[in-house]
Write a protein that holds these residues in place. Structure first.
Motif, PDB file in Angstrom:
ATOM      1  N   LYS A   1     -23.209  18.704 -53.448  1.00 16.73           N
ATOM      2  CA  LYS A   1     -22.239  18.808 -52.353  1.00 16.73           C
ATOM      3  C   LYS A   1     -22.147  20.238 -51.838  1.00 16.73           C
ATOM      4  O   LYS A   1     -22.058  20.480 -50.631  1.00 16.73           O
ATOM      5  CB  LYS A   1     -20.869  18.326 -52.831  1.00 16.73           C
ATOM      6  N   ARG A   2     -22.196  21.211 -52.741  1.00 19.31           N
ATOM      7  CA  ARG A   2     -22.110  22.611 -52.314  1.00 19.31           C
ATOM      8  C   ARG A   2     -23.326  23.005 -51.486  1.00 19.31           C
ATOM      9  O   ARG A   2     -23.237  23.841 -50.588  1.00 19.31           O
ATOM     10  CB  ARG A   2     -21.979  23.534 -53.528  1.00 19.31           C
ATOM     11  N   LEU A   3     -24.476  22.404 -51.792  1.00 14.79           N
ATOM     12  CA  LEU A   3     -25.695  22.713 -51.056  1.00 14.79           C
ATOM     13  C   LEU A   3     -25.732  22.043 -49.689  1.00 14.79           C
ATOM     14  O   LEU A   3     -26.552  22.395 -48.836  1.00 14.79           O
ATOM     15  CB  LEU A   3     -26.924  22.241 -51.853  1.00 14.79           C
ATOM     16  N   GLY A   4     -24.869  21.046 -49.489  1.00 13.05           N
ATOM     17  CA  GLY A   4     -24.908  20.284 -48.253  1.00 13.05           C
ATOM     18  C   GLY A   4     -25.849  19.098 -48.323  1.00 13.05           C
ATOM     19  O   GLY A   4     -26.242  18.544 -47.290  1.00 13.05           O
ATOM     20  N   ALA A   5     -26.226  18.706 -49.538  1.00 16.91           N
ATOM     21  CA  ALA A   5     -27.140  17.568 -49.707  1.00 16.91           C
ATOM     22  C   ALA A   5     -26.388  16.252 -49.524  1.00 16.91           C
ATOM     23  O   ALA A   5     -25.189  16.154 -49.806  1.00 16.91           O
ATOM     24  CB  ALA A   5     -27.788  17.619 -51.088  1.00 16.91           C
ATOM     25  N   GLU A   6     -27.094  15.252 -49.054  1.00 12.76           N
ATOM     26  CA  GLU A   6     -26.530  13.920 -48.879  1.00 12.76           C
ATOM     27  C   GLU A   6     -26.874  13.067 -50.095  1.00 12.76           C
ATOM     28  O   GLU A   6     -28.031  13.032 -50.511  1.00 12.76           O
ATOM     29  CB  GLU A   6     -27.116  13.242 -47.633  1.00 12.76           C
ATOM     30  N   ILE A   7     -25.876  12.392 -50.656  1.00 11.99           N
ATOM     31  CA  ILE A   7     -26.131  11.427 -51.725  1.00 11.99           C
ATOM     32  C   ILE A   7     -26.307  10.064 -51.066  1.00 11.99           C
ATOM     33  O   ILE A   7     -25.372   9.529 -50.475  1.00 11.99           O
ATOM     34  CB  ILE A   7     -24.994  11.414 -52.757  1.00 11.99           C
ATOM     35  N   GLN A   8     -27.509   9.517 -51.136  1.00 18.43           N
ATOM     36  CA  GLN A   8     -27.842   8.301 -50.411  1.00 18.43           C
ATOM     37  C   GLN A   8     -27.539   7.067 -51.248  1.00 18.43           C
ATOM     38  O   GLN A   8     -28.388   6.571 -51.985  1.00 18.43           O
ATOM     39  CB  GLN A   8     -29.307   8.339 -49.980  1.00 18.43           C
ATOM     40  N   LYS A   9     -26.329   6.572 -51.113  1.00 15.47           N
ATOM     41  CA  LYS A   9     -25.892   5.441 -51.923  1.00 15.47           C
ATOM     42  C   LYS A   9     -26.459   4.124 -51.418  1.00 15.47           C
ATOM     43  O   LYS A   9     -26.412   3.112 -52.119  1.00 15.47           O
ATOM     44  CB  LYS A   9     -24.364   5.386 -51.926  1.00 15.47           C
TER      45      LYS A   9
ATOM     46  N   THR B   1     -30.209   9.089 -55.245  1.00 18.63           N
ATOM     47  CA  THR B   1     -31.163  10.020 -54.636  1.00 18.63           C
ATOM     48  C   THR B   1     -30.424  10.967 -53.725  1.00 18.63           C
ATOM     49  O   THR B   1     -29.603  10.540 -52.922  1.00 18.63           O
ATOM     50  CB  THR B   1     -32.222   9.245 -53.833  1.00 18.63           C
ATOM     51  N   SER B   2     -30.687  12.280 -53.854  1.00 20.02           N
ATOM     52  CA  SER B   2     -30.069  13.276 -52.990  1.00 20.02           C
ATOM     53  C   SER B   2     -31.126  13.863 -52.071  1.00 20.02           C
ATOM     54  O   SER B   2     -32.281  14.015 -52.440  1.00 20.02           O
ATOM     55  CB  SER B   2     -29.445  14.396 -53.818  1.00 20.02           C
ATOM     56  N   THR B   3     -30.705  14.190 -50.863  1.00 25.31           N
ATOM     57  CA  THR B   3     -31.624  14.742 -49.875  1.00 25.31           C
ATOM     58  C   THR B   3     -31.004  15.947 -49.214  1.00 25.31           C
ATOM     59  O   THR B   3     -29.844  15.910 -48.796  1.00 25.31           O
ATOM     60  CB  THR B   3     -31.956  13.692 -48.789  1.00 25.31           C
ATOM     61  N   LEU B   4     -31.762  17.021 -49.136  1.00 28.28           N
ATOM     62  CA  LEU B   4     -31.358  18.211 -48.406  1.00 28.28           C
ATOM     63  C   LEU B   4     -32.295  18.318 -47.211  1.00 28.28           C
ATOM     64  O   LEU B   4     -33.488  18.549 -47.362  1.00 28.28           O
ATOM     65  CB  LEU B   4     -31.478  19.451 -49.289  1.00 28.28           C
ATOM     66  N   SER B   5     -31.742  18.097 -46.026  1.00 27.23           N
ATOM     67  CA  SER B   5     -32.574  18.095 -44.824  1.00 27.23           C
ATOM     68  C   SER B   5     -32.641  19.483 -44.213  1.00 27.23           C
ATOM     69  O   SER B   5     -31.701  20.269 -44.320  1.00 27.23           O
ATOM     70  CB  SER B   5     -32.008  17.113 -43.783  1.00 27.23           C
ATOM     71  N   MET B   6     -33.774  19.762 -43.564  1.00 24.35           N
ATOM     72  CA  MET B   6     -33.964  21.046 -42.894  1.00 24.35           C
ATOM     73  C   MET B   6     -34.361  20.797 -41.453  1.00 24.35           C
ATOM     74  O   MET B   6     -35.367  20.162 -41.182  1.00 24.35           O
ATOM     75  CB  MET B   6     -35.046  21.863 -43.604  1.00 24.35           C
ATOM     76  N   THR B   7     -33.551  21.255 -40.521  1.00 23.13           N
ATOM     77  CA  THR B   7     -33.835  21.025 -39.110  1.00 23.13           C
ATOM     78  C   THR B   7     -34.911  21.973 -38.630  1.00 23.13           C
ATOM     79  O   THR B   7     -35.133  23.032 -39.199  1.00 23.13           O
ATOM     80  CB  THR B   7     -32.571  21.244 -38.259  1.00 23.13           C
ATOM     81  N   SER B   8     -35.555  21.599 -37.529  1.00 21.89           N
ATOM     82  CA  SER B   8     -36.617  22.442 -36.992  1.00 21.89           C
ATOM     83  C   SER B   8     -36.070  23.760 -36.482  1.00 21.89           C
ATOM     84  O   SER B   8     -36.711  24.790 -36.555  1.00 21.89           O
ATOM     85  CB  SER B   8     -37.352  21.712 -35.870  1.00 21.89           C
ATOM     86  N   SER B   9     -34.823  23.765 -35.966  1.00 20.90           N
ATOM     87  CA  SER B   9     -34.259  25.017 -35.460  1.00 20.90           C
ATOM     88  C   SER B   9     -34.052  26.009 -36.590  1.00 20.90           C
ATOM     89  O   SER B   9     -34.304  27.198 -36.452  1.00 20.90           O
ATOM     90  CB  SER B   9     -32.933  24.743 -34.746  1.00 20.90           C
ATOM     91  N   ALA B  10     -33.601  25.509 -37.756  1.00 19.83           N
ATOM     92  CA  ALA B  10     -33.423  26.401 -38.908  1.00 19.83           C
ATOM     93  C   ALA B  10     -34.759  26.980 -39.325  1.00 19.83           C
ATOM     94  O   ALA B  10     -34.876  28.149 -39.675  1.00 19.83           O
ATOM     95  CB  ALA B  10     -32.783  25.634 -40.066  1.00 19.83           C
ATOM     96  N   THR B  11     -35.785  26.143 -39.277  1.00 24.64           N
ATOM     97  CA  THR B  11     -37.120  26.617 -39.633  1.00 24.64           C
ATOM     98  C   THR B  11     -37.557  27.742 -38.711  1.00 24.64           C
ATOM     99  O   THR B  11     -38.042  28.776 -39.143  1.00 24.64           O
ATOM    100  CB  THR B  11     -38.124  25.445 -39.550  1.00 24.64           C
TER     101      THR B  11
ATOM    102  N   ARG C   1     -39.747  18.740 -44.217  1.00 20.94           N
ATOM    103  CA  ARG C   1     -38.557  18.372 -43.463  1.00 20.94           C
ATOM    104  C   ARG C   1     -37.355  18.109 -44.357  1.00 20.94           C
ATOM    105  O   ARG C   1     -36.222  18.080 -43.882  1.00 20.94           O
ATOM    106  CB  ARG C   1     -38.840  17.120 -42.635  1.00 20.94           C
ATOM    107  N   ARG C   2     -37.599  17.906 -45.641  1.00 22.32           N
ATOM    108  CA  ARG C   2     -36.458  17.677 -46.538  1.00 22.32           C
ATOM    109  C   ARG C   2     -36.883  17.908 -47.976  1.00 22.32           C
ATOM    110  O   ARG C   2     -38.064  17.924 -48.297  1.00 22.32           O
ATOM    111  CB  ARG C   2     -35.878  16.274 -46.368  1.00 22.32           C
ATOM    112  N   ILE C   3     -35.872  18.099 -48.845  1.00 18.43           N
ATOM    113  CA  ILE C   3     -36.052  18.148 -50.295  1.00 18.43           C
ATOM    114  C   ILE C   3     -35.325  16.942 -50.864  1.00 18.43           C
ATOM    115  O   ILE C   3     -34.192  16.651 -50.484  1.00 18.43           O
ATOM    116  CB  ILE C   3     -35.460  19.436 -50.904  1.00 18.43           C
ATOM    117  N   MET C   4     -35.988  16.252 -51.780  1.00 18.85           N
ATOM    118  CA  MET C   4     -35.385  15.071 -52.397  1.00 18.85           C
ATOM    119  C   MET C   4     -35.371  15.232 -53.911  1.00 18.85           C
ATOM    120  O   MET C   4     -36.281  15.811 -54.482  1.00 18.85           O
ATOM    121  CB  MET C   4     -36.174  13.817 -52.021  1.00 18.85           C
ATOM    122  N   TRP C   5     -34.330  14.722 -54.553  1.00 15.09           N
ATOM    123  CA  TRP C   5     -34.281  14.696 -56.012  1.00 15.09           C
ATOM    124  C   TRP C   5     -33.304  13.625 -56.461  1.00 15.09           C
ATOM    125  O   TRP C   5     -32.592  13.040 -55.654  1.00 15.09           O
ATOM    126  CB  TRP C   5     -33.911  16.061 -56.584  1.00 15.09           C
ATOM    127  N   GLN C   6     -33.316  13.340 -57.740  1.00 17.31           N
ATOM    128  CA  GLN C   6     -32.449  12.317 -58.320  1.00 17.31           C
ATOM    129  C   GLN C   6     -31.640  12.922 -59.455  1.00 17.31           C
ATOM    130  O   GLN C   6     -32.084  13.869 -60.117  1.00 17.31           O
ATOM    131  CB  GLN C   6     -33.277  11.147 -58.859  1.00 17.31           C
TER     132      GLN C   6
END
Length: 272
Positions: A188-196, A1-11, A170-175
């Motif tokens: 990785k280029r997007l800055g997403a975390e791979i949640q192992k 599962t990959s997650t791209l988080s978005m902080t409130s400051s960016a919003t 607050r985040r985008i998730m995909w597999q």
């Protein structure tokens, strides 16, 4: 599962049109339209993408959506796992209570043809986190090979991220499959975390049917005292039954199904 988080400051810094309140269908549709307009403007600055655009899918695109989904399934070596039909897509994605959203990549250089050239799609929906509130789940992304390596995938993610931020997610998730190195590189280029450290758990339709059969039978005529316990064996009806729903999953129908299922479960809970 990959997650791209978005902080409130960016919003706060990047957008002026944050949705406040309920994510009703019309409001979401309007936000998606605005975000796609911005994303198309950016996409078409690339020489190789001047005739490409992202647009929202309609029920008239269902055959194309089905074709792209089957191509993705074949690429992922899961062609036999596709059970849906065009009828399923029409019912679940294009009513007043859509269960998913879809936008398509369109090659407008094909305008003279009777059929649009639609070489890519993204399928997503809004899920909910009890820790963070609304989140976007990206179910499928597919771009045909001849349209890859042009930056289309990156711009597709720009569009999705714009939508997710605008909807207050607050985040985008995909597999993705472990063998899909292209997808992992993009993550990785997007800055997403791979949640192992997190596992995906799945209960298939067949497993659900078998599991529900293990639920105790519902008492149809509850005994009034202990003396009536002798009749207990004849006062149950066979279970493994759940309310069936055929048709669009609008809010009213969904609430009705939930109420019926909870009624059955509560009756059996109190019996034990």
């Amino acid at each position: 599962t990959s997650t791209l988080s978005m902080t409130s400051s960016a919003t706060e810094e990047t957008l002026t049109e944050i949705i406040q309140g309920r994510l009703d269908n019309d409001r979401v549709t309007n936000v998606v339209a605005r975000c796609l307009l911005r994303s198309n403007s950016a996409l078409q600055t690339r020489e190789s993408c001047r005739m490409l655009r992202f647009r929202r899918a309609s029920y008239l695109d269902i055959e194309s959506i089905m074709g792209l989904v089957l191509k993705l399934a074949a690429y992922e070596k899961c062609r036999d796992a596709v059970y849906v039909s065009t009828k399923t897509f029409r019912r679940d994605g294009f009513g007043t209570f859509p269960l998913f959203r879809c936008f398509l990549l369109e090659d407008t250089a094909n305008d003279g043809s009777k059929t649009a050239c639609l070489p890519g799609l993204a399928v997503w929906y809004i899920a909910y986190s009890t820790w963070e509130g609304p989140v976007m789940f990206l179910e499928d992304v597919f771009i045909e090979d001849s349209y890859r390596r042009r930056g289309v995938g990156t711009h597709l993610m720009y569009a999705l991220t714009d939508i997710a931020i605008s909807l207050g997610c607050r985040r985008i998730m995909w597999q993705t499959f472990d063998f899909n190195q292209v997808a992992k590189h993009l993550c990785k280029r997007l800055g997403a975390e791979i949640q192992k450290d997190q596992l995906t758990l799945r209960l298939t339709r067949e497993s659900m049917v078998e599991f529900i059969k293990t639920r105790p039978a519902e008492r149809t005529d509850p005994p009034t005292d202990k003396a009536d316990d002798a009749t207990k064996s004849t006062s149950f009806k066979n279970h493994g039954h759940v309310p069936r729903f055929d048709g669009r999953l609008d809010a009213t129908s969904l609430e009705s199904v939930i109420d019926k299922c909870l009624e059955l479960s509560n009756a059996e809970l109190k019996m034990n």
